[in-house]
Enzyme design. Structure first.
Site, mmCIF file in Angstrom:
data_model
loop_
_atom_site.group_PDB
_atom_site.id
_atom_site.type_symbol
_atom_site.label_atom_id
_atom_site.label_comp_id
_atom_site.label_asym_id
_atom_site.label_seq_id
_atom_site.Cartn_x
_atom_site.Cartn_y
_atom_site.Cartn_z
ATOM 1 N N CYS A 114 0.818 -1.228 0.000
ATOM 2 C CA CYS A 114 0.000 0.000 0.000
ATOM 3 C C CYS A 114 0.852 1.278 0.000
ATOM 4 C CB CYS A 114 -0.933 -0.008 1.203
ATOM 5 S SG CYS A 114 -0.197 -0.714 2.684
ATOM 6 N N HIS A 123 -3.121 6.174 4.488
ATOM 7 C CA HIS A 123 -1.708 6.340 4.804
ATOM 8 C C HIS A 123 -1.274 7.720 4.298
ATOM 9 C CE1 HIS A 123 -1.767 2.224 5.828
ATOM 10 N NE2 HIS A 123 -1.007 1.707 4.896
HETATM 11 P P1 NAP Z 1 -7.640 -9.017 7.864
HETATM 12 O O1 NAP Z 1 -8.628 -7.936 8.018
HETATM 13 O O2 NAP Z 1 -7.018 -9.597 9.079
HETATM 14 O O3 NAP Z 1 -8.307 -10.198 7.011
HETATM 15 C C1 NAP Z 1 -7.641 -11.393 6.712
HETATM 16 C C2 NAP Z 1 -8.486 -12.215 5.767
HETATM 17 O O4 NAP Z 1 -7.758 -13.387 5.389
HETATM 18 C C3 NAP Z 1 -9.767 -12.702 6.399
HETATM 19 O O5 NAP Z 1 -10.766 -12.817 5.411
HETATM 20 C C4 NAP Z 1 -9.362 -14.072 6.889
HETATM 21 O O6 NAP Z 1 -10.442 -14.953 7.042
HETATM 22 C C5 NAP Z 1 -8.504 -14.535 5.746
HETATM 23 N N1 NAP Z 1 -7.614 -15.608 6.117
HETATM 24 C C6 NAP Z 1 -6.642 -15.584 7.064
HETATM 25 N N2 NAP Z 1 -6.025 -16.788 7.142
HETATM 26 C C7 NAP Z 1 -6.623 -17.578 6.229
HETATM 27 C C8 NAP Z 1 -6.466 -18.922 5.833
HETATM 28 N N3 NAP Z 1 -5.552 -19.710 6.384
HETATM 29 N N4 NAP Z 1 -7.264 -19.415 4.846
HETATM 30 C C9 NAP Z 1 -8.192 -18.632 4.271
HETATM 31 N N5 NAP Z 1 -8.403 -17.344 4.607
HETATM 32 C C10 NAP Z 1 -7.628 -16.828 5.578
HETATM 33 O O7 NAP Z 1 -6.422 -8.562 6.969
HETATM 34 P P2 NAP Z 1 -6.434 -7.553 5.718
HETATM 35 O O8 NAP Z 1 -6.060 -6.205 6.159
HETATM 36 O O9 NAP Z 1 -7.687 -7.720 4.923
HETATM 37 O O10 NAP Z 1 -5.180 -8.074 4.902
HETATM 38 C C11 NAP Z 1 -5.111 -9.365 4.374
HETATM 39 C C12 NAP Z 1 -3.815 -9.527 3.602
HETATM 40 O O11 NAP Z 1 -3.840 -8.678 2.457
HETATM 41 C C13 NAP Z 1 -2.546 -9.103 4.360
HETATM 42 O O12 NAP Z 1 -2.067 -10.121 5.172
HETATM 43 C C14 NAP Z 1 -1.622 -8.726 3.247
HETATM 44 O O13 NAP Z 1 -0.921 -9.844 2.752
HETATM 45 C C15 NAP Z 1 -2.561 -8.179 2.217
HETATM 46 N N6 NAP Z 1 -2.598 -6.715 2.266
HETATM 47 C C16 NAP Z 1 -2.005 -6.071 1.277
HETATM 48 C C17 NAP Z 1 -2.021 -4.712 1.259
HETATM 49 C C18 NAP Z 1 -1.331 -4.009 0.176
HETATM 50 O O14 NAP Z 1 -0.566 -3.171 0.486
HETATM 51 N N7 NAP Z 1 -1.532 -4.278 -1.069
HETATM 52 C C19 NAP Z 1 -2.618 -3.977 2.245
HETATM 53 C C20 NAP Z 1 -3.213 -4.649 3.273
HETATM 54 C C21 NAP Z 1 -3.203 -6.028 3.254
HETATM 55 P P3 NAP Z 1 -11.192 -15.115 8.482
HETATM 56 O O15 NAP Z 1 -12.091 -13.922 8.639
HETATM 57 O O16 NAP Z 1 -11.945 -16.384 8.291
HETATM 58 O O17 NAP Z 1 -10.136 -15.183 9.521
HETATM 59 C C1 3JM Z 2 0.349 -5.793 4.464
HETATM 60 O O1 3JM Z 2 1.020 -13.022 6.032
HETATM 61 C C2 3JM Z 2 1.509 -11.970 6.386
HETATM 62 O O2 3JM Z 2 2.390 -11.897 7.245
HETATM 63 C C3 3JM Z 2 1.007 -10.730 5.678
HETATM 64 C C4 3JM Z 2 1.380 -9.489 6.320
HETATM 65 C C5 3JM Z 2 1.009 -8.233 5.579
HETATM 66 C C6 3JM Z 2 1.528 -7.890 4.321
HETATM 67 C C7 3JM Z 2 2.360 -8.850 3.534
HETATM 68 O O3 3JM Z 2 3.560 -8.998 3.822
HETATM 69 O O4 3JM Z 2 1.788 -9.445 2.625
HETATM 70 C C8 3JM Z 2 0.144 -7.369 6.232
HETATM 71 C C9 3JM Z 2 -0.176 -6.160 5.667
HETATM 72 C C10 3JM Z 2 1.218 -6.648 3.790
HETATM 73 C C11 3JM Z 2 1.790 -6.201 2.500
HETATM 74 O O5 3JM Z 2 1.045 -5.562 1.739
HETATM 75 O O6 3JM Z 2 2.969 -6.403 2.225
#
Ligand code: NAP
Ligand code: 3JM
Length: 337
Positions: A133, A246
């Site tokens: 992000c 952000h």
């Molecule tokens: P979040 O609010 O904690 O949501 C996590 C999601 O992943 C929930 O739907 C969760 O399901 C699901 N999940 C977790 N473990 C799983 C598994 N083993 N199998 C299937 N589903 C699973 O987190 P978020 O902020 O949405 O972020 C999720 C991910 O997106 C981050 O970890 C990161 O890799 C990525 N992300 C990327 C950016 C970016 O910069 N592009 C920004 C933010 C996040 P449950 O509700 O069932 O637990």
């Molecule tokens: C943003 O599985 C993880 O540890 C994900 C953590 C995470 C990430 C990532 O590294 O994919 C949380 C929030 C990010 C990201 O966009 O890099």
């Protein structure tokens, strides 16, 4: 996705999360041609529903066979889920747009921000990575300046909202704030320290060089997206008690001189950017104004008076939209076009 269809089967992996929820909303808002939406999450979400086009859809538990018939899979369930299930989805015939850090630096995987390097999509082999992000909003803002006067060095400090960590972190900030205002005691679960009324110079894990992984993501991803490993980037990433958006303080050194006025004109003409820069009216981008919007907002454009060719900028974007869900859907839109 290689075949033109009138509607596509779209899976959202992590559909119950902060990013996944926004993905489903962005798909609906932008009229993406979704025939069937397949919301996937962990076993914790079994029995839950998500809303898409006024319909309640049951969340399915992510499994090896979840991608049968899926054309497009948008992943945001963390890096380990993407590492394991991204290739499974590609093998099943889906195009994957992955929001995690799992595949971003793989040379076979395009890392794409459509306003900056949409052409990289032509090389995709089924998996496409969405940048971090903080990287996304920075490269959108810097692209028109880089094209005009070539950026040599970037010094960035971020002010990142808790929604970047996910839904539990948003609850933790709300809960700590309520308790502290009622003179209560708080506990830190998601972060190593209290986040309410605080700033943490710590995002993701620390590395042996003393930087955090988030800081090094900004270095390496920026070089890959601009296709230029000679751009010097150094970052300090800070978590602040803001729910969504952000902000970034960015200093650049350029090969050729650009005045603040010229920079504002270049930025104003570029896609995906809004310039909000009138200090005489206290006008500059603020998280509370930018939340829920799609563009990258730039203000406080100043010439860096300490060097011959330098500029300072303040850049704000909605990290759940342009920083994650919107950018992923825009990538899919380019693939369809
Ligand atoms: P979040 O609010 O904690 O949501 C996590 C999601 O992943 C929930 O739907 C969760 O399901 C699901 N999940 C977790 N473990 C799983 C598994 N083993 N199998 C299937 N589903 C699973 O987190 P978020 O902020 O949405 O972020 C999720 C991910 O997106 C981050 O970890 C990161 O890799 C990525 N992300 C990327 C950016 C970016 O910069 N592009 C920004 C933010 C996040 P449950 O509700 O069932 O637990
Ligand atoms: C943003 O599985 C993880 O540890 C994900 C953590 C995470 C990430 C990532 O590294 O994919 C949380 C929030 C990010 C990201 O966009 O890099």
């Amino acid at each position: 996705m290689n075949i033109k269809k009138s509607a596509y089967t779209v899976a959202v992996v992590g559909a119950t999360g902060a990013v996944g929820t926004e993905m489903i909303q962005v798909l609906e808002e932008r009229g993406f041609p979704v025939g069937e939406l397949v919301p996937l999450a962990s076993a914790r979400s079994e029995g839950n529903e998500v809303t898409f086009r006024d319909q309640e859809l049951p969340v399915k538990v992510l499994q090896e066979d979840s991608f049968k018939g899926v054309d497009l899979a948008l992943f945001s369930a963390g890096a380990s889920v993407s590492k394991e299930f991204g290739p499974i989805a590609v093998k099943a015939g889906a195009v994957v747009v992955d929001n995690s850090s799992a595949w971003r630096m793989d040379p076979k995987v395009p890392l794409v921000v459509p306003e900056v390097n949409a052409l990289a999509l032509a090389q995709h082999q089924g998996l496409i990575a969405n940048p971090n992000c903080s990287t996304i909003q920075m490269v959108v803002a810097l692209k028109p300046l880089h094209d005009a006067v070539k950026i040599k060095r970037i010094i960035v400090t971020t002010f990142q909202s808790v929604s970047g960590t996910g839904k539990e972190a948003m609850e933790e900030l709300a809960d700590q704030t309520r308790k502290l205002l009622a003179m209560g005691e708080v506990q830190a679960d998601v972060y190593p320290h209290q986040i309410a009324f605080n700033c943490l110079p710590h995002i993701d894990d620390f590395l042996p060089n003393g930087y955090s992984k988030e800081e090094m993501k900004m270095v390496h991803e920026t070089q890959k997206i601009f296709g230029d490993s000679s751009i010097q980037v150094t970052a300090t990433t800070v978590r602040v008690p803001v729910f969504v958006c952000h902000a970034e303080s960015i200093n650049i050194e350029t090969e050729r001189k650009v005045s603040a006025n010229e920079a504002r004109a270049l930025l104003s003409a570029a896609p995906g950017i809004q310039v909000y820069d009138d200090p005489s009216r206290n006008l500059y981008p603020l998280p509370i104004d930018v939340v829920g919007t799609d563009d990258v907002y730039v203000g406080r454009v100043r010439e860096d008076e300490s060097i011959p060719n330098g500029l300072n900028l303040w850049v704000v974007a909605d990290n759940l939209r342009k920083g994650a869900a919107l950018n992923a859907v825009q990538i899919a839109e380019v693939l369809l076009a």
